[in-house]
Design an enzyme around this catalytic site. Structure first.
Site, PDB file in Angstrom:
ATOM      1  N   GLU A  36       4.078  45.255  58.124  1.00 59.35           N
ATOM      2  CA  GLU A  36       3.611  44.247  59.075  1.00 59.35           C
ATOM      3  C   GLU A  36       2.150  43.966  58.792  1.00 59.35           C
ATOM      4  O   GLU A  36       1.405  44.854  58.357  1.00 59.35           O
ATOM      5  CB  GLU A  36       3.801  44.753  60.507  1.00 59.35           C
ATOM      6  CG  GLU A  36       3.770  43.645  61.542  1.00 59.35           C
ATOM      7  CD  GLU A  36       4.816  42.570  61.264  1.00 59.35           C
ATOM      8  OE1 GLU A  36       4.427  41.535  60.659  1.00 59.35           O
ATOM      9  OE2 GLU A  36       5.987  42.759  61.626  1.00 59.35           O
TER      10      GLU A  36
ATOM     11  N   CYS B 205      10.083  41.275  61.403  1.00 57.19           N
ATOM     12  CA  CYS B 205      10.201  42.210  60.288  1.00 57.19           C
ATOM     13  C   CYS B 205      10.622  41.391  59.074  1.00 57.19           C
ATOM     14  O   CYS B 205      11.772  40.971  58.970  1.00 57.19           O
ATOM     15  CB  CYS B 205      11.238  43.292  60.595  1.00 57.19           C
ATOM     16  SG  CYS B 205      11.521  44.421  59.209  1.00 57.19           S
TER      17      CYS B 205
END
Length: 234
Positions: free
Chosen positions: A110, A2
């Protein structure tokens, strides 16, 4: 992993959501493109003596710097901590023991890589109900060796815990943050609970239903900082 996320909640929203009773959070402002080394909002609990732990909202530097580091940076990226090894890694194990945090987010970005062309498409991943995520995190207080006063030179730093991607997200990336359900917040934050790998593993298991219920959509280029960044690509 992340490496970018958004938090569009304001201070009052965070105080209400996490039932915060203290902390230094006056300067927090919403952001839709939070990057490593930038400020992040963190929820943590501290306890002195036999007093009841105090839940606090603070700002931290995203990228955990262990207390023994000689400078406010690390040789390797430390904005994520792998859940499988966090309890044994020198940089993270002290924080697993007693300095655990929640890092609130509206959602995170992402990049999905096309196996044929190599083209990377950014996606925004968030709870379906629009509620905030509470990502499992770790924190440290780092003191600048050059600072002279007892109250000078302190920096709060934090990292986000990650795990193997759940089956609903693995087509986008092989890792995802650990989004804790409300029922696990108290245990994770409690500084009187001595953390170890078993606690980290329990957190990952508790997060599975939350992670599996996240939704996603492709977005445009993740540059700048505005609400448009999290809108579906046209």
């Amino acid at each position: 992993m992340c490496g970018r996320f958004a938090l569009d909640a304001r201070t009052d929203d965070l105080i209400r959501e996490f039932v915060v009773a203290g902390g230094d959070y006056q300067d927090w402002t919403p952001s839709w493109n939070i990057k490593p080394t930038q400020p992040v909002a963190v929820i943590l609990e501290t306890a002195k003596g036999e007093a009841k732990p105090l839940r606090r909202l603070e700002q931290a530097r995203w990228g955990l710097v262990p207390s023994w580091s000689e400078e406010l940076k690390t040789k390797f990226p430390s904005f994520n901590a792998r859940s499988e090894t966090a309890a044994e890694k020198a940089s993270f194990k002290a924080s697993v023991k007693s300095k655990r945090a929640l890092i609130p987010a509206t959602g995170y970005f992402e990049w999905q890589t096309d196996p044929d062309s190599g083209v990377k498409t950014p996606h925004f991943i968030r709870p379906k109900d629009g509620e905030l995520m509470a990502m499992a995190g770790l924190y440290t207080w780092w003191k600048d060796p050059a600072a002279t006063g007892d109250d000078d030179g302190w920096h709060l730093t934090a990292t986000i815990l990650t795990s193997d991607a759940v089956h609903t997200l693995e087509h986008i990336h092989d890792r995802n943050p650990v989004p804790l359900p409300h029922s696990f917040w108290d245990v994770w934050l409690d500084p009187t609970v001595v953390g170890d790998q078993a606690l980290v593993d329990e957190a990952v298991r508790a997060a599975l239903p939350v992670a599996e219920d996240l939704e996603w959509h492709p977005v445009g280029k993740v540059t700048g900082d505005s609400p448009a960044l999290i809108q579906p690509a046209q």
